[in-house]
Design a protein around this motif. Structure first.
Motif, PDB file in Angstrom:
ATOM      1  N   GLN A 318       2.923   0.306  -1.771  1.00  0.00           N
ATOM      2  CA  GLN A 318       4.036   0.542  -2.927  1.00  0.00           C
ATOM      3  C   GLN A 318       4.132  -0.581  -4.269  1.00  0.00           C
ATOM      4  OE1 GLN A 318       7.486  -0.569   0.106  1.00  0.00           O
ATOM      5  NE2 GLN A 318       7.001   1.525   1.222  1.00  0.00           N
ATOM      6  N   ALA A 319       3.900  -1.236  -4.084  1.00  0.00           N
ATOM      7  CA  ALA A 319       3.359  -2.745  -4.750  1.00  0.00           C
ATOM      8  C   ALA A 319       1.967  -1.921  -5.919  1.00  0.00           C
ATOM      9  CB  ALA A 319       2.511  -3.830  -4.424  1.00  0.00           C
ATOM     10  N   ALA A 320       1.618  -1.257  -5.189  1.00  0.00           N
ATOM     11  CA  ALA A 320       0.895  -0.448  -6.694  1.00  0.00           C
ATOM     12  C   ALA A 320       1.167   0.798  -7.368  1.00  0.00           C
ATOM     13  CB  ALA A 320      -0.856   0.076  -5.908  1.00  0.00           C
ATOM     14  N   PRO A 321       0.978   0.839  -8.328  1.00  0.00           N
ATOM     15  CA  PRO A 321       0.763   1.841  -9.218  1.00  0.00           C
ATOM     16  C   PRO A 321       0.189   3.181  -9.135  1.00  0.00           C
ATOM     17  CG  PRO A 321      -0.782   0.994 -10.956  1.00  0.00           C
ATOM     18  CD  PRO A 321      -0.625   0.257  -9.633  1.00  0.00           C
ATOM     19  N   ILE A 322       1.380   3.965  -7.730  1.00  0.00           N
ATOM     20  CA  ILE A 322       0.301   5.261  -8.126  1.00  0.00           C
ATOM     21  C   ILE A 322       2.035   6.170  -7.661  1.00  0.00           C
ATOM     22  CG2 ILE A 322       0.095   6.541  -5.043  1.00  0.00           C
ATOM     23  CD1 ILE A 322      -1.168   3.626  -4.123  1.00  0.00           C
ATOM     24  N   ALA A 323       1.014   7.866  -8.414  1.00  0.00           N
ATOM     25  CA  ALA A 323       2.122   8.283  -8.209  1.00  0.00           C
ATOM     26  C   ALA A 323       3.339   9.092  -6.868  1.00  0.00           C
ATOM     27  CB  ALA A 323       1.383   9.915  -8.143  1.00  0.00           C
ATOM     28  N   ALA A 324       4.274   9.043  -7.286  1.00  0.00           N
ATOM     29  CA  ALA A 324       5.992   9.200  -6.190  1.00  0.00           C
ATOM     30  C   ALA A 324       5.022  10.631  -5.552  1.00  0.00           C
ATOM     31  CB  ALA A 324       6.705   9.154  -7.571  1.00  0.00           C
ATOM     32  N   SER A 325       4.634  10.841  -5.461  1.00  0.00           N
ATOM     33  CA  SER A 325       4.123  12.031  -4.347  1.00  0.00           C
ATOM     34  C   SER A 325       3.942  12.390  -3.542  1.00  0.00           C
ATOM     35  CB  SER A 325       3.785  13.512  -4.876  1.00  0.00           C
ATOM     36  OG  SER A 325       3.099  13.621  -5.433  1.00  0.00           O
ATOM     37  N   ALA A 326       2.759  11.117  -3.869  1.00  0.00           N
ATOM     38  CA  ALA A 326       1.627  10.286  -3.018  1.00  0.00           C
ATOM     39  C   ALA A 326       2.057   9.056  -1.689  1.00  0.00           C
ATOM     40  CB  ALA A 326       0.270  10.195  -3.509  1.00  0.00           C
ATOM     41  N   VAL A 327       2.936   8.318  -2.475  1.00  0.00           N
ATOM     42  CA  VAL A 327       3.935   7.305  -1.734  1.00  0.00           C
ATOM     43  C   VAL A 327       4.501   8.281  -0.777  1.00  0.00           C
ATOM     44  CG1 VAL A 327       5.460   5.483  -1.951  1.00  0.00           C
ATOM     45  CG2 VAL A 327       3.749   5.503  -3.860  1.00  0.00           C
ATOM     46  N   GLU A 328       4.775   9.226  -0.756  1.00  0.00           N
ATOM     47  CA  GLU A 328       6.050   9.947   0.393  1.00  0.00           C
ATOM     48  C   GLU A 328       5.581   9.990   1.318  1.00  0.00           C
ATOM     49  OE1 GLU A 328       8.805  12.971  -1.499  1.00  0.00           O
ATOM     50  OE2 GLU A 328       8.685  13.626   0.985  1.00  0.00           O
ATOM     51  N   GLU A 329       4.177  10.991   0.554  1.00  0.00           N
ATOM     52  CA  GLU A 329       3.076  11.640   1.932  1.00  0.00           C
ATOM     53  C   GLU A 329       2.461  10.813   2.655  1.00  0.00           C
ATOM     54  OE1 GLU A 329       2.027  16.285  -0.252  1.00  0.00           O
ATOM     55  OE2 GLU A 329       0.139  14.387  -0.004  1.00  0.00           O
ATOM     56  N   LEU A 330       2.316   9.481   1.711  1.00  0.00           N
ATOM     57  CA  LEU A 330       0.863   8.380   2.231  1.00  0.00           C
ATOM     58  C   LEU A 330       2.281   8.149   3.367  1.00  0.00           C
ATOM     59  CD1 LEU A 330      -1.087   6.801  -0.461  1.00  0.00           C
ATOM     60  CD2 LEU A 330      -1.977   7.831   1.964  1.00  0.00           C
ATOM     61  N   THR A 331       3.373   7.175   3.143  1.00  0.00           N
ATOM     62  CA  THR A 331       4.256   6.684   3.917  1.00  0.00           C
ATOM     63  C   THR A 331       4.416   7.381   5.165  1.00  0.00           C
ATOM     64  OG1 THR A 331       5.596   5.918   1.943  1.00  0.00           O
ATOM     65  CG2 THR A 331       6.974   6.196   4.037  1.00  0.00           C
ATOM     66  N   ASN A 332       4.849   8.747   4.978  1.00  0.00           N
ATOM     67  CA  ASN A 332       4.993   9.624   6.695  1.00  0.00           C
ATOM     68  C   ASN A 332       3.746   9.788   7.953  1.00  0.00           C
ATOM     69  OD1 ASN A 332       7.182  10.797   5.701  1.00  0.00           O
ATOM     70  ND2 ASN A 332       5.864  12.522   4.668  1.00  0.00           N
ATOM     71  N   LEU A 333       2.064   9.671   7.115  1.00  0.00           N
ATOM     72  CA  LEU A 333       1.042  10.102   7.767  1.00  0.00           C
ATOM     73  C   LEU A 333       0.784   8.426   8.286  1.00  0.00           C
ATOM     74  CD1 LEU A 333      -1.279  11.680   7.743  1.00  0.00           C
ATOM     75  CD2 LEU A 333      -2.108  10.824   5.740  1.00  0.00           C
ATOM     76  N   ALA A 334       1.394   7.183   7.542  1.00  0.00           N
ATOM     77  CA  ALA A 334       0.962   6.005   7.932  1.00  0.00           C
ATOM     78  C   ALA A 334       1.891   5.990   9.427  1.00  0.00           C
ATOM     79  CB  ALA A 334       2.008   5.021   7.032  1.00  0.00           C
ATOM     80  N   ARG A 335       3.486   6.186   9.365  1.00  0.00           N
ATOM     81  CA  ARG A 335       4.658   6.639  10.576  1.00  0.00           C
ATOM     82  C   ARG A 335       4.201   7.138  11.732  1.00  0.00           C
ATOM     83  NH1 ARG A 335       8.526   3.440   8.656  1.00  0.00           N
ATOM     84  NH2 ARG A 335       9.185   3.531   6.252  1.00  0.00           N
ATOM     85  N   PHE A 336       3.408   8.222  11.069  1.00  0.00           N
ATOM     86  CA  PHE A 336       3.299   8.966  12.063  1.00  0.00           C
ATOM     87  C   PHE A 336       1.372   8.664  13.006  1.00  0.00           C
ATOM     88  CE2 PHE A 336      -0.480  12.259  13.266  1.00  0.00           C
ATOM     89  CZ  PHE A 336       0.083  13.426  13.463  1.00  0.00           C
ATOM     90  N   VAL A 337       0.782   7.369  12.235  1.00  0.00           N
ATOM     91  CA  VAL A 337       0.020   7.257  13.246  1.00  0.00           C
ATOM     92  C   VAL A 337      -0.317   6.276  14.116  1.00  0.00           C
ATOM     93  CG1 VAL A 337      -2.345   5.670  12.450  1.00  0.00           C
ATOM     94  CG2 VAL A 337      -2.118   8.020  11.256  1.00  0.00           C
ATOM     95  N   VAL A 338       1.360   5.592  13.617  1.00  0.00           N
ATOM     96  CA  VAL A 338       1.517   4.291  14.762  1.00  0.00           C
ATOM     97  C   VAL A 338       2.156   5.582  15.996  1.00  0.00           C
ATOM     98  CG1 VAL A 338       2.359   2.325  14.970  1.00  0.00           C
ATOM     99  CG2 VAL A 338       1.202   2.992  12.787  1.00  0.00           C
ATOM    100  N   ALA A 339       3.160   6.588  15.819  1.00  0.00           N
ATOM    101  CA  ALA A 339       3.531   6.921  16.835  1.00  0.00           C
ATOM    102  C   ALA A 339       2.852   7.804  17.513  1.00  0.00           C
ATOM    103  CB  ALA A 339       5.207   7.333  16.246  1.00  0.00           C
ATOM    104  N   ARG A 340       1.678   8.072  17.085  1.00  0.00           N
ATOM    105  CA  ARG A 340       1.244   9.441  17.908  1.00  0.00           C
ATOM    106  C   ARG A 340       0.959   8.577  19.035  1.00  0.00           C
ATOM    107  NH1 ARG A 340      -4.780   7.303  17.866  1.00  0.00           N
ATOM    108  NH2 ARG A 340      -4.158   5.548  17.340  1.00  0.00           N
ATOM    109  N   ASP A 341       0.841  10.229  19.700  1.00  0.00           N
ATOM    110  CA  ASP A 341       0.692  10.260  21.214  1.00  0.00           C
ATOM    111  C   ASP A 341      -0.910  10.065  21.915  1.00  0.00           C
ATOM    112  OD1 ASP A 341       0.433  12.477  21.510  1.00  0.00           O
ATOM    113  OD2 ASP A 341       1.949  12.944  22.149  1.00  0.00           O
TER     114      ASP A 341
END
Lengths: 342, 342
Positions: A318-341
């Protein structure tokens, strides 16, 4: 997009190139590599599915989008990082003596150790070939490709150094939680940091974008590894594809175990006694060790660490100048990775 | 300069950089790599000598001189090619079960298979790191370095493909001499072609210079391999550091054996009978097989092939616009490589 959609869309983008690269390997090597990826059976017959979770591929193509470039720009980086990741799996399975991965016999178990070593080596060299093949033509590689290859060499070297320390830890009872995290930053963080920034590197992005994405990926790698360590002890074998209690059986000094051993408690002492036995651990001993790691706080603390690193990963991005649509997808993916079974 | 002088002068130029790169590896990996190179014993204590013959290093620095550049320009290429060559030796020793190399126990025999796999992987990644580390800085690598890395990826991939076919040949009795030479062109020729041209690539030489040197090296690789195959059967164990008859014991389909098996003669048939036995070969069987390979013409023909490829190597080089002083040294070195006794 939800994370399964992100992973599926990245797979559709990357898998054709990945398979094409592998199919061009020597005819003695390609079938074994295709078997490892789960695309053919041991006789070379095509199978449904395969290819692993594809998290690294997805990060690589998302990182191109994060830099404002088309996702396609990240494809060679995605292919390279999958090749390095899978070369390390092939060799790890030999080193750990693991006869099963992704619910299937491992390459060394089906073919031979020697062939599994060679196939891993072939994927390792192919990763650099994929990124650099443009540079053999007169004129040289685009500077992005050379930089992506340079970063791959560093990340791969760090991954191998981490694996080596991980092996050395198995013999030791005095690993500190800090040493364990430093090892995991190399073993897992470096390649995830690479995956999460290579698309931006190939797109010629600014250094702040690359650094933000790399920070995201390396912290996510630590969260990912913490989740992996939890699954290695408490994962459902039917879902993970690995035997129950696998990490304790192999006496891996994974983070939950190291945390538990570092406590001054009766549970910690009993655990140390079990893991110091010379004999192979019985199923009863593994069950008891599993309880003791939890009693000594190893499970809860590892779970907290996973969430802390997840938050740090998101903050880096979030501190880096990154396209907003990518921020959302990278956020979703990060949460998914940590919650995976698995 | 004579060949021993050429090798010694290249060693003085390359070895400090090579050692420095290796010493910067993870502290769990570096001592094993230094042991493999013969610079320390199994306890990490420095030893005299070590480092191997250094033929690839010498070719790399000579190829910079051949392009009219200072020999120093070839150093990163020399280091990279020694790293790849030695990664392949580490893994080959595991695959072949060879417990001795250069008169010393191999890394897997002293430490473990797992550690030998990891050390080989570390040298493989380090080779690319050495060539590309400049490219992680802003601005990217010099185009010579990127091209040198791209060519290294191709040569390494070819080497691995050759090793894989070599392994597969051990199980077969119907390998043709042509298939064997094609395998050796990949297994040995590709990396020697790389070594013999990388200095010119790093110097930004013209394509004819690079192509002439690469042709020289790949033909020399075939001559080198033929000499190696002869030593593998008829070499003096006291000089080669390998057990007598080693290649026959392992039923390697090296060129002399393949040539002998391809004849229609009594000697050829008797040889096929011995090599098809299921049981481990007795010393008497190995001695007899050695005689039969010679009787069936395998020794003489391999020796003729070595000289033919040596002449082709020299012709490739002489046809290219190369500095005269380098022509003399490359000629000396080529003759030395084919005539060597270990």
């Amino acid at each position: 997009m939800t994370s399964p959609q992100i992973l599926e869309s990245a797979r559709a983008l990357v898998e054709p190139s990945l398979r094409q690269s592998i199919e061009q390997l020597d005819p003695h090597i390609a079938p074994l590599a295709l078997y490892h990826f789960g695309w053919v059976d041991e006789h070379g017959k095509p199978t449904a599915g395969g290819g692993g979770k594809g998290i690294r591929s997805a990060l690589a193509v998302l990182s191109a989008k994060a830099a404002g470039a088309p996702a396609e720009v990240g494809i060679p980086g995605a292919v390279a990082v999958e090749l390095v990741h899978n070369f390390s799996l092939l060799h790890d399975d030999i080193i750990d003596g693991d006869a099963e991965r992704r619910h299937r016999p491992t390459v060394w178990a089906v073919f031979s150790q020697g062939e599994a070593i060679i196939v891993g080596d072939a994927l390792h060299a192919l990763a650099f070939d994929v990124l650099l093949s443009g540079a053999t033509e007169a004129g040289g590689a685009a500077s992005g490709a050379a930089q992506a290859a340079a970063r791959l060499a560093s990340a791969t070297a760090a991954m191998i150094a981490g694996q080596s320390r991980d092996m050395a830890f198995n013999e030791r009872m005095d690993v500190t939680p800090e040493q364990c995290l430093a090892m995991e930053a190399d073993k897992t963080g470096a390649l995830l940091g690479y995956a999460s920034s290579v698309g931006a590197v190939l797109a010629g992005a600014d250094v702040e974008v690359i650094a933000g994405l790399e920070g995201y990926g390396s912290k996510l790698g630590l969260a990912f590894q913490a989740a992996d360590d939890l699954l290695g002890i408490w994962g459902d074998p039917a879902v993970t594809g690995k035997p129950v209690g696998n990490d304790l059986r192999e006496r891996k000094k994974s983070f939950p175990v190291v945390v538990a051993l570092s406590q001054q408690s009766a549970a910690s002492e009993e655990l140390a006694g079990i893991l110091s036995q010379d004999a192979t651990l019985s199923e009863a001993a593994i069950t008891r060790a599993t309880q003791l790691v939890e009693q000594a706080g190893g499970k809860e603390f590892t779970s907290a660490v996973a969430h802390e690193y997840l938050n740090q990963a998101l903050a880096c991005m979030q501190a880096a100048p990154i396209a907003a649509s990518a921020v959302e997808e990278l956020t979703n993916l990060a949460r998914f990775v940590v919650a995976r079974d698995h």
